[in-house]
Design a protein around this motif. Structure first.
Motif, mmCIF file in Angstrom:
data_model
loop_
_atom_site.group_PDB
_atom_site.id
_atom_site.type_symbol
_atom_site.label_atom_id
_atom_site.label_comp_id
_atom_site.label_asym_id
_atom_site.label_seq_id
_atom_site.Cartn_x
_atom_site.Cartn_y
_atom_site.Cartn_z
ATOM 1 N N TRP A 33 11.930 0.834 -8.384
ATOM 2 C CA TRP A 33 12.050 0.420 -6.973
ATOM 3 C C TRP A 33 12.470 -1.037 -6.851
ATOM 4 N N TRP A 34 13.231 -1.501 -7.841
ATOM 5 C CA TRP A 34 13.622 -2.903 -7.849
ATOM 6 C C TRP A 34 14.968 -3.087 -7.152
ATOM 7 N N THR A 35 14.915 -3.246 -5.843
ATOM 8 C CA THR A 35 16.158 -3.282 -5.067
ATOM 9 C C THR A 35 16.391 -4.597 -4.321
ATOM 10 N N GLY A 64 11.856 0.451 -1.434
ATOM 11 C CA GLY A 64 10.506 0.466 -0.861
ATOM 12 C C GLY A 64 9.578 -0.324 -1.754
ATOM 13 N N GLY A 65 9.255 -1.553 -1.319
ATOM 14 C CA GLY A 65 8.389 -2.421 -2.113
ATOM 15 C C GLY A 65 7.071 -1.736 -2.450
ATOM 16 N N GLY A 66 6.516 -2.121 -3.596
ATOM 17 C CA GLY A 66 5.226 -1.559 -3.996
ATOM 18 C C GLY A 66 5.334 -0.167 -4.608
ATOM 19 N N GLY A 67 6.470 0.519 -4.403
ATOM 20 C CA GLY A 67 6.732 1.757 -5.126
ATOM 21 C C GLY A 67 6.162 3.036 -4.535
ATOM 22 N N VAL A 140 3.821 -9.364 -16.602
ATOM 23 C CA VAL A 140 2.537 -9.533 -15.904
ATOM 24 C C VAL A 140 2.817 -10.313 -14.613
ATOM 25 N N HIS A 141 2.569 -9.671 -13.488
ATOM 26 C CA HIS A 141 2.680 -10.357 -12.198
ATOM 27 C C HIS A 141 1.296 -10.835 -11.771
ATOM 28 N N ARG A 142 1.257 -12.001 -11.133
ATOM 29 C CA ARG A 142 0.018 -12.446 -10.492
ATOM 30 C C ARG A 142 0.157 -12.182 -8.997
ATOM 31 N N PRO A 188 1.885 -0.958 4.945
ATOM 32 C CA PRO A 188 0.518 -0.790 4.414
ATOM 33 C C PRO A 188 0.275 -1.484 3.075
ATOM 34 N N TRP A 189 1.196 -1.343 2.112
ATOM 35 C CA TRP A 189 0.933 -1.934 0.790
ATOM 36 C C TRP A 189 0.905 -3.462 0.864
ATOM 37 N N GLN A 190 1.693 -4.049 1.786
ATOM 38 C CA GLN A 190 1.681 -5.519 1.885
ATOM 39 C C GLN A 190 0.383 -5.996 2.533
ATOM 40 N N ASP A 247 10.209 -5.627 5.474
ATOM 41 C CA ASP A 247 10.170 -5.638 4.005
ATOM 42 C C ASP A 247 9.707 -6.990 3.499
ATOM 43 N N TRP A 248 9.042 -6.970 2.332
ATOM 44 C CA TRP A 248 8.467 -8.206 1.786
ATOM 45 C C TRP A 248 9.518 -9.272 1.519
ATOM 46 N N ASN A 249 10.714 -8.834 1.070
ATOM 47 C CA ASN A 249 11.726 -9.839 0.712
ATOM 48 C C ASN A 249 12.334 -10.472 1.962
ATOM 49 N N ASP A 267 4.007 -12.702 -7.339
ATOM 50 C CA ASP A 267 5.075 -13.630 -7.741
ATOM 51 C C ASP A 267 6.446 -12.990 -7.929
ATOM 52 N N TRP A 268 6.614 -11.705 -7.546
ATOM 53 C CA TRP A 268 7.974 -11.202 -7.415
ATOM 54 C C TRP A 268 8.679 -11.949 -6.276
ATOM 55 N N ALA A 269 7.901 -12.535 -5.349
ATOM 56 C CA ALA A 269 8.512 -13.355 -4.286
ATOM 57 C C ALA A 269 9.256 -14.547 -4.905
ATOM 58 N N VAL A 300 0.707 -5.214 -13.862
ATOM 59 C CA VAL A 300 1.618 -5.040 -15.006
ATOM 60 C C VAL A 300 2.581 -3.890 -14.705
ATOM 61 N N ASP A 301 3.870 -4.179 -14.668
ATOM 62 C CA ASP A 301 4.854 -3.105 -14.503
ATOM 63 C C ASP A 301 5.073 -2.418 -15.840
ATOM 64 N N SER A 302 5.330 -1.119 -15.780
ATOM 65 C CA SER A 302 5.601 -0.406 -17.032
ATOM 66 C C SER A 302 6.471 0.812 -16.754
ATOM 67 N N ASN A 336 13.819 -14.254 -14.223
ATOM 68 C CA ASN A 336 14.419 -13.817 -12.952
ATOM 69 C C ASN A 336 13.407 -13.156 -12.020
ATOM 70 N N LYS A 337 12.457 -12.441 -12.607
ATOM 71 C CA LYS A 337 11.571 -11.582 -11.805
ATOM 72 C C LYS A 337 10.419 -12.346 -11.168
ATOM 73 N N GLY A 338 10.077 -13.515 -11.768
ATOM 74 C CA GLY A 338 8.946 -14.285 -11.230
ATOM 75 C C GLY A 338 7.658 -14.001 -11.968
ATOM 76 N N ALA A 376 -4.157 -2.941 -4.843
ATOM 77 C CA ALA A 376 -2.986 -2.595 -4.035
ATOM 78 C C ALA A 376 -1.806 -2.165 -4.910
ATOM 79 N N HIS A 377 -1.726 -2.700 -6.116
ATOM 80 C CA HIS A 377 -0.584 -2.410 -7.006
ATOM 81 C C HIS A 377 -0.950 -1.465 -8.136
ATOM 82 N N GLU A 378 -1.893 -0.542 -7.838
ATOM 83 C CA GLU A 378 -2.120 0.608 -8.715
ATOM 84 C C GLU A 378 -2.699 0.273 -10.075
HETATM 85 C C1 GAL Z 1 5.068 -4.294 -7.215
HETATM 86 C C2 GAL Z 1 5.769 -4.344 -8.535
HETATM 87 C C3 GAL Z 1 6.622 -5.533 -8.606
HETATM 88 C C4 GAL Z 1 7.474 -5.707 -7.377
HETATM 89 C C5 GAL Z 1 6.735 -5.412 -6.082
HETATM 90 C C6 GAL Z 1 7.615 -5.320 -4.851
HETATM 91 O O1 GAL Z 1 4.234 -3.177 -7.154
HETATM 92 O O2 GAL Z 1 4.821 -4.391 -9.551
HETATM 93 O O3 GAL Z 1 7.398 -5.484 -9.772
HETATM 94 O O4 GAL Z 1 8.598 -4.962 -7.519
HETATM 95 O O5 GAL Z 1 6.016 -4.233 -6.181
HETATM 96 O O6 GAL Z 1 8.407 -4.191 -4.869
#
Ligand code: GAL
Length: 418
Positions: A33-35, A64-67, A140-142, A188-190, A247-249, A267-269, A300-302, A336-338, A376-378
């Motif tokens: 979902w990295w768009t 769709g942020g958060g997936g 690893v995102h914070r 909701p996820w934000q 959207d978050w971005n 920190d993807w922001a 952690v994305d995987s 690049n990803k933060g 929130a991020h599973e």
């Molecule tokens: C998170 C994901 C991040 C970022 C963010 C916004 O759940 O771990 O990599 O993409 O969503 O979509």
């Protein structure tokens, strides 16, 4: 004679080419979902590396942020018996896919590349199903960050807040000066993302653990939770009318453009600031979300890999898994990803100041007990429990439900979902 030699060489070359295509070149269809600008730039690095090894990348991006949307699509593809080759799936959900018996084992790659030595054990354990690697971690995102535009704060005569009391004082000044204090993405996820930062701030890591990881009914319906919910609602008058559904971005863009003073987001922001060519410290300020400085809510994305019959696809999967944890990808992708690399022992030099602070906070919070998984991020609970919490939080934020009722609902809905 010369012509004969040439012909023979050509035959050998063509033969080798066919052989290598057969033996190595395969296609991976990758669901992710990295768009956003920063995300797309980051994932393109993996595509390029794979293609350099002769594989083909079939992009399966679900916006769709958060997936949440991506997970719905993934389930329907899997139910139809046609899952992609690889999919961005995180945390406890990996076990649920393992239970389905559809995941490819990555142990031979993991052994050859020494993943057990390269990964923090807490992360490696999440990637394994019944002792075998079935997923590969990326970063690893914070979560608990605040992104601020210093120019807006300066014009409003306000200071970036380190507590939620200070936040209220600053937000009033910013609003009076004609700016939007908080860039809010009303999804909701934000809302759940900001909520969990506040739970950590108000209750500390032990309370966070009981409420959002152990999903303990007593913690969910407690005075501390009521307080956290009140803080969440206190932010609302400092957001704008365009917030619902944003959207978050796009919220990050409001901070970048100086329309809004701050955003509370993982920190993807930072990937958006980086993609816009903005310098940390000078053009934007990254601080821990108010009240959370010693804490690290991790995400952690995987990628999981689905079993494949085609040998080319199997090779491509293995190449993807291997490349993800190699230093080159870990560096460029995470810059690049933060996020910060999940691979241990990476050089610090290429990373910017917020990333270096994140690396330090990761280590320090692990030692102090402030390292907790993001709900929130599973990362923390199974999807049904997470869904129950997110629903209550978003219903509460978007209605006039009292904080007391919301806390009671949290406990009852979570019990019902268990
Ligand atoms: C998170 C994901 C991040 C970022 C963010 C916004 O759940 O771990 O990599 O993409 O969503 O979509």
């Amino acid at each position: 004679m010369g012509l004969k030699l040439c012909k023979r060489a050509l035959t050998v070359m063509v033969g080798l080419c066919i052989l290598s295509t057969y033996a190595f070149g395969g296609e991976v269809e990758v669901l992710h979902w990295w768009t956003s600008g920063g995300e797309a730039k980051s994932v393109a690095v993996l595509k390029d590396l794979l293609e350099k090894e002769g594989h083909t990348w079939k992009d399966f991006a679900v916006a769709g942020g958060g997936g949440d949307a991506a997970m719905t699509v993934l389930k329907s593809r899997a139910v139809a018996g046609n899952p992609p080759t690889a999919a961005q799936v995180k945390g406890p959900q990996i076990q649920l896919w393992g239970d389905e018996g559809v995941l490819a084992k990555l142990d031979d790659v993991a052994r050859a590349e020494k993943w057990d030595e390269l990964l923090p054990k807490v992360v490696a354990d999440v990637m394994k199903y019944e002792g075998s690697y079935v997923a590969v971690p990326v970063n690893v995102h914070r979560i608990n960050w605040m992104w601020a535009n210093p120019e807006v704060f300066r014009k409003a005569g306000a200071q970036p807040p380190t507590t939620w009391e200070q936040f209220e004082t600053a937000a009033k000044k910013i609003k009076d000066a004609g700016f939007i204090p908080v860039a809010w993405g009303g999804q909701p996820w934000q809302e759940a993302t900001v909520f969990e930062m506040i739970v950590a701030a108000v209750g500390g890591p032990d309370f966070y653990q009981s409420a959002l990881v152990d999903a303990d009914a007593g913690a969910l319906n407690s005075p501390t939770m009521v307080k956290a919910l009140e803080v969440l609602k206190m932010i609302k008058p400092y957001t704008d009318k365009g917030a619902p559904g944003r959207d978050w971005n796009l919220a990050t863009a409001m901070v970048i453009q100086g329309k809004a003073a701050m955003q509370f987001m993982g920190d993807w922001a930072k990937g958006e600031f980086t993609a816009a060519g903005k310098m940390p410290g000078a053009e934007y300020v990254a601080m821990p979300a108010p009240g959370t400085s010693g804490q690290f809510l991790f995400n952690v994305d995987s990628f999981i890999m689905f079993k494949q019959k085609d040998p080319g696809a199997q090779e491509a999967q293995k190449a993807m898994a291997r490349l993800i944890l190699q230093p080159e990808f870990q560096k460029v992708f995470n810059v690049n990803k933060g996020s910060i690399p999940v691979r241990l022992g990476m050089p610090r030099a290429p990373f910017d100041d917020p990333a270096l602070r994140s690396m330090n906070a990761f280590v320090a919070s692990a030692a102090s007990g402030g390292l907790v998984p993001s709900m929130a991020h599973e990362m923390a609970v199974f999807p049904a429990t997470r869904g129950a919490i997110v629903d209550v939080v978003t219903n509460y934020y978007n209605s006039d439900m009292s904080a007391k009722d919301a806390a009671a609902n949290l406990a009852s809905e979570v019990e019902a979902a268990k």
